[in-house]
Design an enzyme around this catalytic site. Structure first.
Site, PDB file in Angstrom:
ATOM      1  N   THR A  16       0.822  -1.207   0.000  1.00 45.17           N
ATOM      2  CA  THR A  16       0.000   0.000   0.000  1.00 45.17           C
ATOM      3  C   THR A  16       0.854   1.254   0.000  1.00 45.17           C
ATOM      4  O   THR A  16       0.439   2.303  -0.494  1.00 45.17           O
ATOM      5  CB  THR A  16      -0.945  -0.032   1.219  1.00 45.17           C
ATOM      6  OG1 THR A  16      -1.801  -1.156   1.073  1.00 45.17           O
ATOM      7  CG2 THR A  16      -1.785   1.222   1.327  1.00 45.17           C
ATOM      8  N   TYR A  27      -8.415   0.966  -3.712  1.00 41.43           N
ATOM      9  CA  TYR A  27      -7.077   1.294  -4.197  1.00 41.43           C
ATOM     10  C   TYR A  27      -6.387   0.049  -4.696  1.00 41.43           C
ATOM     11  O   TYR A  27      -6.791  -1.073  -4.400  1.00 41.43           O
ATOM     12  CB  TYR A  27      -6.232   1.963  -3.106  1.00 41.43           C
ATOM     13  CG  TYR A  27      -5.745   1.029  -2.027  1.00 41.43           C
ATOM     14  CD1 TYR A  27      -6.530   0.727  -0.931  1.00 41.43           C
ATOM     15  CD2 TYR A  27      -4.480   0.447  -2.104  1.00 41.43           C
ATOM     16  CE1 TYR A  27      -6.093  -0.128   0.061  1.00 41.43           C
ATOM     17  CE2 TYR A  27      -4.031  -0.409  -1.111  1.00 41.43           C
ATOM     18  CZ  TYR A  27      -4.839  -0.700  -0.037  1.00 41.43           C
ATOM     19  OH  TYR A  27      -4.398  -1.546   0.929  1.00 41.43           O
ATOM     20  N   THR A  93       1.761  -4.252   4.395  1.00 41.19           N
ATOM     21  CA  THR A  93       1.684  -4.508   5.834  1.00 41.19           C
ATOM     22  C   THR A  93       1.081  -5.869   6.182  1.00 41.19           C
ATOM     23  O   THR A  93       1.281  -6.361   7.285  1.00 41.19           O
ATOM     24  CB  THR A  93       0.862  -3.403   6.537  1.00 41.19           C
ATOM     25  OG1 THR A  93      -0.459  -3.396   6.004  1.00 41.19           O
ATOM     26  CG2 THR A  93       1.501  -2.039   6.369  1.00 41.19           C
ATOM     27  N   ASP A  94       0.355  -6.484   5.222  1.00 47.36           N
ATOM     28  CA  ASP A  94      -0.366  -7.728   5.554  1.00 47.36           C
ATOM     29  C   ASP A  94       0.563  -8.839   6.028  1.00 47.36           C
ATOM     30  O   ASP A  94       0.237  -9.568   6.969  1.00 47.36           O
ATOM     31  CB  ASP A  94      -1.161  -8.235   4.340  1.00 47.36           C
ATOM     32  CG  ASP A  94      -2.368  -7.362   4.019  1.00 47.36           C
ATOM     33  OD1 ASP A  94      -2.672  -6.436   4.788  1.00 47.36           O
ATOM     34  OD2 ASP A  94      -3.016  -7.634   2.978  1.00 47.36           O
ATOM     35  N   LYS A 166       0.638  -7.259  12.986  1.00 47.86           N
ATOM     36  CA  LYS A 166      -0.419  -6.374  12.485  1.00 47.86           C
ATOM     37  C   LYS A 166      -1.699  -6.691  13.253  1.00 47.86           C
ATOM     38  O   LYS A 166      -2.120  -7.850  13.308  1.00 47.86           O
ATOM     39  CB  LYS A 166      -0.614  -6.571  10.980  1.00 47.86           C
ATOM     40  CG  LYS A 166      -1.629  -5.598  10.382  1.00 47.86           C
ATOM     41  CD  LYS A 166      -1.703  -5.659   8.861  1.00 47.86           C
ATOM     42  CE  LYS A 166      -2.692  -4.616   8.348  1.00 47.86           C
ATOM     43  NZ  LYS A 166      -2.789  -4.586   6.879  1.00 47.86           N
ATOM     44  N   GLU A 287      -1.875 -28.359  29.554  1.00 48.98           N
ATOM     45  CA  GLU A 287      -3.091 -29.178  29.427  1.00 48.98           C
ATOM     46  C   GLU A 287      -2.872 -30.356  28.482  1.00 48.98           C
ATOM     47  O   GLU A 287      -3.674 -31.286  28.432  1.00 48.98           O
ATOM     48  CB  GLU A 287      -4.252 -28.331  28.905  1.00 48.98           C
ATOM     49  CG  GLU A 287      -4.850 -27.394  29.927  1.00 48.98           C
ATOM     50  CD  GLU A 287      -6.131 -26.757  29.416  1.00 48.98           C
ATOM     51  OE1 GLU A 287      -7.170 -27.424  29.411  1.00 48.98           O
ATOM     52  OE2 GLU A 287      -6.077 -25.578  29.005  1.00 48.98           O
TER      53      GLU A 287
HETATM   54  N1  ASP Z   1      -2.757  -5.531   1.179  1.00 49.76           N
HETATM   55  C1  ASP Z   1      -1.705  -4.571   1.381  1.00 49.76           C
HETATM   56  C2  ASP Z   1      -0.367  -5.308   1.378  1.00 49.76           C
HETATM   57  O1  ASP Z   1      -0.049  -5.975   2.324  1.00 49.76           O
HETATM   58  C3  ASP Z   1      -1.908  -3.833   2.639  1.00 49.76           C
HETATM   59  C4  ASP Z   1      -0.829  -2.831   3.009  1.00 49.76           C
HETATM   60  O2  ASP Z   1       0.245  -2.736   2.438  1.00 49.76           O
HETATM   61  O3  ASP Z   1      -1.082  -2.099   3.985  1.00 49.76           O
HETATM   62  O4  ASP Z   1       0.321  -5.200   0.431  1.00 49.76           O
END
Ligand code: ASP
Length: 330
Positions: A16, A27, A93-94, A166, A287
């Site tokens: 992103t 996007y 970020t994923d 995340k 457990e």
């Molecule tokens: N779907 C995107 C990715 O991981 C989300 C992001 O970059 O925030 O490339």
């Protein structure tokens, strides 16, 4: 006094941070190149001399094992260059936490390696990418960032690869380090480091520099009330060398699924119990009698990071005791 700025290599993969918003409010990730991201932040020239290399053009949901190996090779090559002070990786970020933890164990270097992303596309109102990138370069160019392992920079925070997760679908403060806390903070390029991590990485990683052509297949099975054993059996049938259970609570799963795990372990498949709670430790023999069933526990690693370590561990051994040792060191 020399005015030469440290030399930083930027490895761009998409995400992103390189995304462009469309008219309908959605996007597309990975539209802009690394060079375009650099051009959008002219203030970077005050911090470093930066050269960009495009390693991939993806949303990080498409990151996979072969791209990890390619990225690690490109990063190791840059880090082995005596002229390079540090590496910055732009990344979605994923799956950022998985890539960061993978590189943390695959790269042999004491130089800073910093992953950076953004929650808002580059063309959104008030994008977070430019400041995140500025801060990431500041950290990568900072000598005090050496020997801290791979770091993630976002939202004015510096996270250790092992700790970061995340935790929110959209918010800028999505990254948290729930178990052991932040590596530090960075505010408009001014850096405040906290204590170092006590877990082994980079220079002390027995997997680094990583020299394998492929990684073994490891699947994750998500637990819930009523989990059957079918997906565990299917993973074994499909040839998985390892299975990570994203367990409920402290790595628990139904009795039926546990029987499937014990049989898988008996057949030589490495089975790791982790937790989907997002925090805390999965310990042995609480457990579940791991000793008797031949199971491994992930300690604090979340399921997706436990998978990364299990893949790396399986390149060395399939002995559950040896694999368990990796989860206590890294
Ligand atoms: N779907 C995107 C990715 O991981 C989300 C992001 O970059 O925030 O490339």
């Amino acid at each position: 006094m020399s005015s030469a700025k440290p030399s930083i290599r930027l490895l761009a993969t998409g995400g992103t941070i390189a995304g462009a918003q469309n008219a309908s409010g959605g996007y597309a990730a990975a539209v802009m190149s690394g060079d375009e991201l650099l051009a959008a932040v002219p203030q970077l020239a005050n911090l470093a001399q930066i050269t960009a290399e495009q390693v991939a053009h993806i949303g990080s949901q498409d990151m996979d094992e072969s791209l990890w190996l390619k990225l690690a090779a490109r990063a190791q090559m840059a880090l082995d260059d005596p002229a390079v002070a540090g590496v910055v990786v732009t990344h979605g970020t994923d799956t950022m936490e998985e890539t960061a933890y993978f590189l943390n164990l695959a790269l042999r270097t004491d130089k800073p390696v910093v992953l950076v992303g953004a929650m808002r596309p580059a063309t959104a109102i008030s994008p977070d990418g430019p400041m995140n990138l500025f801060n990431a370069v500041a950290v990568a160019a900072e000598p005090a960032a050496k020997n801290r392992g791979v770091l993630v920079v976002a939202n004015d925070e510096i996270h250790f690869a092992r700790e970061v997760a995340k935790t929110n679908t959209t918010q800028l403060g999505t990254f948290k380090s729930p178990n052991r806390g932040l590596a530090g903070r960075v505010n408009r390029g001014r850096i405040h480091f906290f204590g170092p991590t006590v877990r082994a990485h980079t220079m002390a990683s027995e997997f680094a520099p990583l020299a394998v052509a492929e990684l073994p297949r490891v699947e994750i099975v998500h637990a819930f009330a009523g989990l059957r054993r079918d997906l565990i059996d299917a993973a074994v049938r499909l040839g998985a060398r390892g299975i990570v259970i994203a367990g409920v609570g402290a790595g628990n799963l139904s009795s039926a699924a546990l029987r499937g795990c014990a049989e898988a372990a008996h057949a030589g498949v490495a089975v790791v119990r982790s937790s989907l709670t997002g925090g805390g430790v999965v310990e042995r023999n609480i457990e579940i009698n791991d000793d008797e069933l031949g199971l491994i526990v992930a300690e604090e690693l979340n399921p997706q990071k436990a998978r990364v370590l299990l893949m790396l561990g399986l390149t060395r051994t399939s002995d559950p005791a040896q694999l368990q040792r990796f989860f206590q060191i890294y």
